[in-house]
Design an enzyme around this catalytic site. Sequence first.
Site, PDB file in Angstrom:
ATOM      1  NE  ARG A  55      -2.854   0.315   3.676  1.00  0.00           N
ATOM      2  CZ  ARG A  55      -2.147   0.892   4.561  1.00  0.00           C
ATOM      3  NH1 ARG A  55      -1.637   1.896   4.379  1.00  0.00           N
ATOM      4  NH2 ARG A  55      -1.920  -0.017   5.660  1.00  0.00           N
ATOM      5  CE1 TYR A 108     -16.617  15.203 -13.439  1.00  0.00           C
ATOM      6  CE2 TYR A 108     -15.538  14.702 -11.265  1.00  0.00           C
ATOM      7  CZ  TYR A 108     -16.248  14.320 -12.424  1.00  0.00           C
ATOM      8  OH  TYR A 108     -16.636  13.061 -12.684  1.00  0.00           O
TER       9      TYR A 108
HETATM   10  C1  LIG Z   1     -12.359  18.364 -14.608  1.00  0.00           C
HETATM   11  C2  LIG Z   1     -12.577  16.750 -14.081  1.00  0.00           C
HETATM   12  N1  LIG Z   1     -12.145  16.664 -12.865  1.00  0.00           N
HETATM   13  C3  LIG Z   1     -12.054  15.586 -12.127  1.00  0.00           C
HETATM   14  C4  LIG Z   1     -12.753  14.476 -12.640  1.00  0.00           C
HETATM   15  C5  LIG Z   1     -12.800  13.130 -11.828  1.00  0.00           C
HETATM   16  O1  LIG Z   1     -11.941  12.069 -12.397  1.00  0.00           O
HETATM   17  P1  LIG Z   1     -12.440  10.609 -12.096  1.00  0.00           P
HETATM   18  O2  LIG Z   1     -13.585  10.150 -13.002  1.00  0.00           O
HETATM   19  O3  LIG Z   1     -11.069   9.931 -12.398  1.00  0.00           O
HETATM   20  O4  LIG Z   1     -12.807  10.313 -10.648  1.00  0.00           O
HETATM   21  C6  LIG Z   1     -13.216  14.532 -13.954  1.00  0.00           C
HETATM   22  C7  LIG Z   1     -14.097  13.185 -14.621  1.00  0.00           C
HETATM   23  O5  LIG Z   1     -14.918  13.667 -15.318  1.00  0.00           O
HETATM   24  C8  LIG Z   1     -13.183  15.739 -14.642  1.00  0.00           C
HETATM   25  O6  LIG Z   1     -13.887  16.044 -15.823  1.00  0.00           O
END
Ligand SMILES: Cc1ncc(COP(=O)(O)O)c(C=O)c1O
Length: 390
Positions: A55, A108
Amino acid sequence: MSAKDDKFETRAISQGRMSDAHFGAVNTPVYRASTILYPSLDALEANDQPYTYGRRGTPTTRSFEDAISSLEGAAKTVSVTSGIQAIGLAILSVCSAGDHLLMVDSCYEPTRNLCDRALRRWGITTSYYAPTDDITPHLRPNTRAVFCESPGSLTFELQDIAAIVKAAHGHENGRGGASVLMDNTWATPLFFQPLKHGVDLSIQAATKYIGGHADVMLGYVSANESHAARLHHLHGDLGLYASGDDCFLGLRGLRTLSVRLARHQETALALARWLQARPEVARILYPALESDPGHALWRQYFSGACGLFGLVLKPAPQPAIAAFIDGLRHFGIGYSWGGFESLIVPAHIKRTARPFTAEGPVLRIHAGLEDAGDLIADLEKGLQRLKSKS
Ligand SMILES: Cc1ncc(COP(=O)(O)O)c(C=O)c1O
């Protein structure tokens, strides 16, 4: 000259390689390990072996993290199982109960959910600022961190990172200023290196362009010197890690990142310019276009643009939008982006600080690695279907 002087493209190839330790194999192979054996009791008590327990890292995870640290200019990088886990880890490594987190309104959506649900329950208060705001009036005495995502992955608005860093670091919160965290997934470290602009924690959903083949979930956080120890400790305390298989895929993707991104950019620009001239289209959201309101900031900060952009259509009924999207041959309907394939989805934009106004429905396109002419021909037929149903 040392590796530090090499260009990004060269370091993406050379860094994190340990061929001598792997019978000459060019890329570090997949290590699957939980128990790591020590040669003697003395070695165990000395606690100075490079690997101690699965880990806490294997040669595969170490290769990936070392390569990323070189590209990000970081003191420390930790890998985790997804981009959203990287976002949560980064925030929790700086914020505690009683702290205020200032979050960009164009973040996001799952980042917003994390803030409004779990972080709130744990006593961390989040408020939102519009991406182009001066953040100073939004800072509170207990503001511990400012989160940026530039450009946002649905509205593609850009942020003035240097101005945000200056205001956050100069903020008098009795804790030496607020930390700046950035989700840099759109640009990847190829086109923007947040830490070099004063950001403290650079976050990447490596699921997207670093993996590059729509077949891995992976994330990482890279820290500057002052944020490295807390990040490292929390990563360990929470028992987070990314598997050898996933880090291998991340490392493999990294080796071709610059050539893939050059092609994604070229195709996205071709599609964006073609769409911009169409009568069905109100505007394109892509900072690499001269007409984009964020173009000057993009030129100031970024050395390129990825394949993800927005398309604002003129008002059209839902059946016409469905006819446009459903009949496309080369664009899959799916969330995510950064893989080799083209995608299209509606962009459902949630805002709480300042509304995002659009003339009509907003769609998000990921320009993949297909032939640009084929993609344009597909879109042209799609727009004919849209017109015939409008
Ligand atoms: C701008 C952005 N940040 C973070 C993420 C999150 O990534 P993950 O899907 O690997 O959790 C995404 C996923 O679409 C994203 O578009």
